[in-house]
Design an enzyme around this catalytic site. Structure first.
Site, PDB file in Angstrom:
ATOM      1  N   ARG A 249      47.496  19.249 -35.368  1.00  0.00           N
ATOM      2  CA  ARG A 249      47.721  17.805 -35.231  1.00  0.00           C
ATOM      3  C   ARG A 249      46.582  16.991 -35.826  1.00  0.00           C
ATOM      4  NH1 ARG A 249      49.817  17.618 -28.976  1.00  0.00           N
ATOM      5  NH2 ARG A 249      51.735  18.793 -29.254  1.00  0.00           N
TER       6      ARG A 249
ATOM      7  N   ARG B 238      47.348  10.402 -34.062  1.00  0.00           N
ATOM      8  CA  ARG B 238      47.022   9.133 -33.420  1.00  0.00           C
ATOM      9  C   ARG B 238      45.532   8.889 -33.198  1.00  0.00           C
ATOM     10  NH1 ARG B 238      50.683   9.395 -28.239  1.00  0.00           N
ATOM     11  NH2 ARG B 238      50.363  11.630 -28.587  1.00  0.00           N
TER      12      ARG B 238
ATOM     13  N   ARG C 190      51.644   3.953 -38.895  1.00  0.00           N
ATOM     14  CA  ARG C 190      52.728   4.115 -37.919  1.00  0.00           C
ATOM     15  C   ARG C 190      53.235   2.752 -37.438  1.00  0.00           C
ATOM     16  NH1 ARG C 190      54.059   7.781 -33.606  1.00  0.00           N
ATOM     17  NH2 ARG C 190      55.888   6.882 -32.587  1.00  0.00           N
TER      18      ARG C 190
ATOM     19  N   ASP D 192      57.935  17.347 -37.882  1.00  0.00           N
ATOM     20  CA  ASP D 192      58.152  17.634 -36.464  1.00  0.00           C
ATOM     21  C   ASP D 192      58.989  18.890 -36.333  1.00  0.00           C
ATOM     22  OD1 ASP D 192      59.845  17.169 -33.719  1.00  0.00           O
ATOM     23  OD2 ASP D 192      57.899  16.175 -33.632  1.00  0.00           O
TER      24      ASP D 192
ATOM     25  N   TYR E  15      64.458  22.846 -26.271  1.00  0.00           N
ATOM     26  CA  TYR E  15      64.804  21.439 -26.512  1.00  0.00           C
ATOM     27  C   TYR E  15      66.299  21.272 -26.745  1.00  0.00           C
ATOM     28  CZ  TYR E  15      59.861  20.202 -26.989  1.00  0.00           C
ATOM     29  OH  TYR E  15      58.525  19.972 -26.749  1.00  0.00           O
TER      30      TYR E  15
END
Length: 358
Positions: free
Chosen positions: A34, A38, A47, A84, A158
């Site tokens: 990652r 962020r 973003r 993703d 998921y």
């Protein structure tokens, strides 16, 4: 530098690929899971401009820019594709969206709907392939480009529940209660994942990582059936298409089952999460198998002595083994940039024999 020297320099091996080929490189190559995200102000700005996460992933120039941002700032040895893991179920026919503050959602959920109700659309991979091509064209030649996909068990959790969960209970219940139905889902994910990674490799990635984020939730026999065997199938099928492309397996939470994963899947390297004692991992994993990891992301947030002690411990544990320095999981959004810079300085100087820095 003249003729032959220039030629030799142009074909110098990339440090990260050298490790994946079984060489000990000092200092070890570094990338962080990652690393595009962020904690970077340039990511947050892009973003905010683009809106939703999926919109950012599917706009290839922006996704390529995000992939490259941490390389410009830190000079990592590896670039990881910005995308993703749920692009695979999206291409398999589920709807995908992200709820603000709550995470991804998939529909219809497969605890209530049969797989046959989905209509696959593998054209949904194309924007990701275009991102790969754009990154590849802009990437420094010394940097290894990593693609990735989620492993079948994690993706299935998921798809069955329609969202993430703390214990993956819906998928575990289905796997026990109707193993034939669950097995058909796993097999379909394996095939879609091979298609996806094959496309990433053709577009320009040089190695791939399989993320099994929820591998730790399974009992040993279930782990063998739903983690080891499906990942082995992906490795076998992908190697038939691209025998020279290294595959990193990352079974987060596998713990004592880590050695079985390494033995049973045939991956070229294994990622070790932060909960694993690196000395134990070095003792139980096959000799010479490249290892990646495993600094605790929270230690990186703390910085200072916590990082130095952890780096020294990892360094001692994997001395003499091919090693890629990384976190034991993804970098957290509140990680100070200065701590990442200090980590890179310390790793490169401590391992490399130079003067260590604070």
């Amino acid at each position: 530098m003249t003729g032959p020297d220039i030629l030799a320099e142009s074909f110098a091996p990339k440090p990260l690929l050298s490790v994946l080929a079984g060489e000990v490189v000092m200092p070890p190559p570094v990338w962080l899971m990652r690393q595009a995200g962020r904690y970077l102000p340039e990511y947050r700005a892009l973003r905010a401009d683009k809106g939703g996460f999926l919109e950012l992933v599917y706009e290839s120039p922006s996704a390529a820019e995000v992939t490259l941002q941490p390389l410009r700032r830190f000079g990592f040895d590896g670039a990881i594709l910005f995308s993703d893991i749920l692009i695979v179920p999206y291409a398999m026919g589920q709807d995908l969206w992200f709820e603000a503050g709550e995470g991804p959602r998939l529909a219809p959920i497969l605890s209530e709907t049969d797989l046959s109700a989905l209509t696959p659309d593998f054209s949904r991979f194309e924007a990701v392939y275009e991102t790969v091509r754009q990154v590849k064209a802009a990437l420094d030649p010394d940097v290894t480009f990593l693609g990735f996909a989620g492993s079948p068990w994690t993706i299935a959790t998921y798809m069955v529940a329609g969202q993430g969960s703390k214990d993956q209970g819906a998928a575990r219940r289905l796997a026990y209660g109707d193993p034939a139905r669950f097995g058909a889902l796993i097999d379909a994910i394996v095939d879609a994942t091979v298609t996806y990674l094959d496309g990433q490799i053709k577009a320009g990635v040089e190695a791939v990582q399989l993320f099994d984020s929820w591998a730790g939730s399974l009992a040993p026999l279930q782990f063998e059936r739903w983690v080891v065997q499906p990942n082995a199938a992906i490795v076998r099928k992908l190697k038939a298409l691209h025998p020279q492309v290294p595959i990193i397996g990352f079974p987060k939470g596998a713990g004592a089952k880590l050695a079985r994963y390494a033995e049973g899947t045939g991956v070229d390297a294994i990622g070790v999460d932060e909960s694993v004692d690196p000395h134990w991992a070095n003792a139980v994993l096959p000799r010479g198998l490249p290892v990646q990891g495993n600094l605790d992301p929270l230690a990186l947030i703390a910085g200072g002595e916590a990082v130095r002690q952890a780096v020294d411990n990892i360094r001692a544990a994997f001395a003499g083994r091919p090693h890629i320095f990384n976190l034991g999981h993804g970098i957290l959004p509140d990680t100070p940039i200065a701590h990442v810079e200090a980590l890179l300085s310390y790793v490169r100087n401590a391992y490399g024999g130079g003067e260590e820095t604070d």
